[in-house]
Design a protein around this motif. Structure first.
Motif, PDB file in Angstrom:
ATOM      1  N   UNK A  81       3.610  11.099  -0.732  1.00 34.56           N
ATOM      2  CA  UNK A  81       3.271   9.703  -1.021  1.00 34.56           C
ATOM      3  C   UNK A  81       4.190   8.837  -0.185  1.00 34.56           C
ATOM      4  N   UNK A  82       3.601   7.950   0.617  1.00 32.92           N
ATOM      5  CA  UNK A  82       4.460   7.220   1.544  1.00 32.92           C
ATOM      6  C   UNK A  82       4.112   5.744   1.663  1.00 32.92           C
ATOM      7  N   UNK A  83       5.142   4.995   2.042  1.00 37.36           N
ATOM      8  CA  UNK A  83       4.984   3.605   2.422  1.00 37.36           C
ATOM      9  C   UNK A  83       5.074   3.532   3.935  1.00 37.36           C
ATOM     10  N   UNK A  84       4.142   2.847   4.533  1.00 38.41           N
ATOM     11  CA  UNK A  84       4.241   2.551   5.958  1.00 38.41           C
ATOM     12  C   UNK A  84       5.266   1.420   6.111  1.00 38.41           C
TER      13      UNK A  84
ATOM     14  N   UNK B 177       0.838  -1.210   0.000  1.00 37.59           N
ATOM     15  CA  UNK B 177       0.000   0.000   0.000  1.00 37.59           C
ATOM     16  C   UNK B 177       0.870   1.257   0.000  1.00 37.59           C
ATOM     17  N   UNK B 178       0.490   2.226  -0.833  1.00 37.62           N
ATOM     18  CA  UNK B 178       1.063   3.573  -0.754  1.00 37.62           C
ATOM     19  C   UNK B 178      -0.029   4.528  -0.290  1.00 37.62           C
ATOM     20  N   UNK B 179       0.345   5.413   0.611  1.00 36.47           N
ATOM     21  CA  UNK B 179      -0.616   6.378   1.145  1.00 36.47           C
ATOM     22  C   UNK B 179      -0.332   7.743   0.538  1.00 36.47           C
ATOM     23  N   UNK B 180      -1.366   8.362  -0.006  1.00 38.48           N
ATOM     24  CA  UNK B 180      -1.249   9.694  -0.595  1.00 38.48           C
ATOM     25  C   UNK B 180      -1.977  10.681   0.319  1.00 38.48           C
ATOM     26  N   UNK B 181      -1.245  11.595   0.898  1.00 34.43           N
ATOM     27  CA  UNK B 181      -1.926  12.607   1.696  1.00 34.43           C
ATOM     28  C   UNK B 181      -1.109  13.890   1.690  1.00 34.43           C
TER      29      UNK B 181
END
Lengths: 351, 351, 351, 351
Positions: D282-285, D274-278
């Motif tokens: 854009x980040x990987x946990x 999962x990549x998070x866009x906020x």
């Protein structure tokens, strides 16, 4: 850029000195070998005051007609309101100038066609519509790889133009005249798709949309998120996505898929080469605006225009313009208008 | 999995021992705490021979009816040809079994509805249709983040199912009965989209497609690349892409976009955590098939089914199934059929 | 760059017109607002011939002394062989010029100290050593984030300079005079580490190396892969890696690790924003050379030098130079020499 | 795993039921075909109470001697405190058992040698030390690629073991007996480096360290961040980094660099796909702990041990163990102790 003649530079006059116009003017004044910024015009005194400071070498005019009358201007560079583009291009051609004009050519298909017709009588003049994405080095690299056969026969483009959400909703006030999200944003993706797929004509389109955040768009029939499918002749396809509501930045990306591989351009809209490691994970900070993303493209676009005019002058065989032609811009508007119609009717539109 | 009773495991009988059936059977036999593989059936002697070796503890049957008659089987696991699913589910329910069935429920909407109706008379039985993607840990994480409000209100899903090109074209021979690319592949994306968007009903769809490589599909009205838009009630949207012709591997990915952020699942279909540095650049090797990509999901799906049956038995309040219900599968088929119709007519289809 | 006076530009004379010298000269001639390329010198007729074509506005000299005697030159830009740097800087300062000099200042610590001492008598002159990496936008961004406290207290830098393998082994012939891999390559990483860690002094270093491919290095005591640890005062640390034998491209990257997070710069040396999908996987093509990687840094470095001289002239309070000072260059050489000594002795070297 | 005999499974007894012991026990009980968890022992009543619930089929003992006396136990699995490992391995061999033992073999080189000597008298028994990283699928893939010649001759490994900062500082209390950061953490990287480089012997090492956050380590002579260089025979090299203070998670990664390419394993320690866009980008946990990162490796390690014992039994030619042998563990301790000595003396240590 072999043909650039530093001793006899292309003398450019910029019309329009808003945010984007100023960027173009500074590029032309200081960063484009083979060009000089000879003149600039704006009806606004604030713009002219800025220009007196920032562009000391340029002759300044309040009227476009005066810019056209300046015999020491070889080319005009239109960064004026979209509604003026078509008329100003025609006037410039009739005044014997080369023309660079920001997109769109016009939101009206008939008007686009009229300009195309006029331009045929001025075949010696260079006319380029500013779809700057083509000049971004990564788009250039993808285009070259496609041309070299790296992905076989390209048959599908997926492309998006997504802006960081503007809580102020500038574009909401702009909606009645922008033509809506497909003509304002997706028009870039349409041009990219046609360019990468070999400039096919569209045969049928379908569009849908949603208002995620900006209810104010409803009265002008616009949406803040739009999706679309475009079918081209020869079994080629495109999928488009446009958004005004991204949380992370300007996220402009494209993919071109072929029979032997695919290319993705800008998959992560990272601002630079830095990764940040902290309690939230590992992240890339994103480009906030299209200015940040395409700053280099705007410059290369200007350099390419100057090189193409120089090549014309040198009598080089025309290998076709790298930039968007009037015909390309006409086709982009034709498709954009069909998407808008599809959004409103809920039916596919045949072209 | 609190409720799992190791002393009284769920006794499962697998029907169908093809490639995927064997994988399910081995998972159930050796990797699902709380389950035993009690029985298996296949009409093919080769399958039974394999089972005698690999599944020594299972009772083996040539006939599905005999499996159903086995009173020491609590649940049947259907990995049979799609055309048999609906009838076999009904028979299993009538025999008092819980049922897990591979997707699709049926390619026929009316038949799906019939199974839904029958199942209402067997509310005590667990019935799950195998949309395994929901059980992949990354999809699970995205779902949990959406539920927790991490991206605000989700309103758009983009999802794709893209397979490595098979030059042999196995799926071409399968095309007359597969229902075509949207019912065979996109049905997974439809389920993912509805699941992530809160299970809305679709209101209108549009699809288009192209044959990039496999001309043999033309006679069955199928394509090897398909694109689609699906509009749901409440202004929610989905875009789908399915392909049989990827050069790099199985590329299954999804994005869910909300008013406050977005999540992408599987953006690069990397096979593992290795990056290769060589003269071609820096690269990730990709998952070749959906088996490789979703191996873990198939296992977790089985574990979840067993846990849900155990929870039922323990009288736990039903919080709704994690897996796809018959109603979900009905809706997936309904949308998939509409996409197929749209592909053939070139018109949007209202649901 | 507020202080730039376009009407009274800084008049620069470039000395040395090899590959890198030509790049600097073109930047100064055409891409640095506030500067003009007034003159250039080279002892080689081929260089001067090139300059007559490419730099028509510059006065050309065969002798460095003549360049220094040119009163219409405010600053000299040294892109000459390393062995000449120290002497030429001193001469330039004595001639009243500002000086930009490519790295290294000198491979000899005593000579570095001599130049530092001379420069103290010419405090009004700007002297910058060209550690261009500091000016790369990503390194700039990381530096700004560190300064802003984004990672807490930085205590460890890992940095590498890795070149694409050159089968011709140009650097092998260059080895007897280059000072070896640590003075030629790692010197950049040393400067980056000190810059990001707050300019500490080194206390102890250790180095090791291997010859992977280029046996010809053995006779000059050099290696084609070197690793090193550098301890600084205050418990700060650095790890360095340098290689001449990469298969994938020029891979220059750095990390700075702090008590509350970390930053990585250039983790994947991607040439641009394109990803290629093909049968080998998904890959980024890499920057082939440091020219490609740092093209922008060389330009910004020149712009910054001009801005700093303008700021001096305007009497702006000196906030410390962004570029490397002579003291920074001295420290880099001191550490680089200690690494070389450690490589040869196999023992840690205390500074 | 051809040789696995489901009818005659390997009967395993686990010694030690702490956090990691419980995980091993559950894997062996439920997830390793060809093994049964026959017995378990722990001196702690709480552990035995847990085992009665979670491992109902296992015989439980309070004393290790009783476990060894159990004739229906073929292999012991040691997850006991490190100080007990050496003695318990010897006892187990003398009782005729196969042995799996968690790392480290011993912090004392002489004690490691003693166990190696004893084991030579029990050549029929399998003894594996649990360097689980070798069994992670990505490390496996890299190893296979190296063996296949994908990167030419490997000559340099860079490897790190970095833990999420624990503000509670559990490891601070553990420092007096852990052997310090190099013997506790880097020992994994040492084993990985030797494994990927062809099991060379080390010739010289150097280490340095810093206390970034945990001042409590000072009294036991330990650091919370350590860096090291290890030189091996044949011009092979390794660089190591270990940290207790990461902000983003457990970041365990390795690279192996060869004459024709390189492989990186775990470059970004992403928890999943999962990549998070906020608004932050854009980040990987990231994976929080080594448990999360290596869960699968622990399982595969157990499966491999069982397969190797089965292969022995089947008389298969020994192709060398995939897991770490006692000799590997001895060498890892020898190098780790030398790193510790170098950290304390500030001098390189020759082996």
């Amino acid at each position: 850029m072999q043909a650039i003649d530093r001793a006899r530079p292309l003398r450019v006059g910029v019309a329009g000195l808003g945010r984007l116009g100023r960027r173009h003017a500074q590029n032309l004044a200081y960063r484009v070998p083979g060009a000089t910024l000879a003149a600039a015009c704006s009806p606004l005194e604030a713009d002219l005051a800025w220009a007196r400071e920032a562009l000391p070498a340029a002759r300044l005019y309040g009227e476009y007609a005066d810019l056209l009358a300046d015999q020491a201007v070889d080319a005009v560079w239109l960064v004026t309101p979209s509604a003026l583009h078509a008329g100003q291009i025609v006037q410039a051609l009739e005044a014997g100038k080369h023309v660079f004009c920001e997109k769109p050519l016009s939101l009206d298909v008939a008007e686009c066609e009229r300009v195309v017709n006029v331009s045929r009588r001025h075949a010696g003049r260079q006319v380029t519509i500013g779809f700057m994405r083509r000049f971004d080095p990564s788009y250039q690299d993808a285009y070259a790889k496609v041309q070299a056969g790296a992905i076989g026969r390209p048959f599908l483009v997926r492309s998006q133009t997504c802006d960081l959400n503007d809580p102020e909703g500038f574009f909401v006030r702009f909606a009645p005249t922008s033509g809506g999200i497909f003509l304002d944003c997706t028009v870039h993706d349409i041009d990219v798709a046609r360019w990468l797929l070999g400039k096919p004509r569209a045969t049928r389109v379908y569009a849908a949309g949603a208002i995620a955040l900006h209810e104010g768009l409803r009265e002008s029939g616009d949406v803040d998120n739009g999706v679309a499918i475009c079918e081209f002749e020869g079994g080629r396809l495109a999928m488009f996505y446009a958004s005004r509501t991204m949380a992370h930045g300007n996220d402009t990306s494209s993919e071109v898929i072929g029979t032997a591989g695919a290319l993705a351009i800008g998959r992560i809209p990272r601002a630079n080469r830095v990764d940040v490691y902290d309690a939230t994970g590992v992240r890339s900070v994103c480009t906030p605006t299209f200015f940040d993303r395409f700053e280099e493209a705007f410059l290369i676009e200007a350099q390419a225009f100057v090189a193409e005019v120089a090549a014309r002058k040198a009598g080089d065989a025309q290998k076709g313009s790298l930039g968007a032609t009037l015909e390309d811009a006409l086709e982009a508007t034709r498709i954009g208008q069909a998407l808008r119609e599809s959004l409103h009717t809920g039916a596919a539109v045949t072209l």
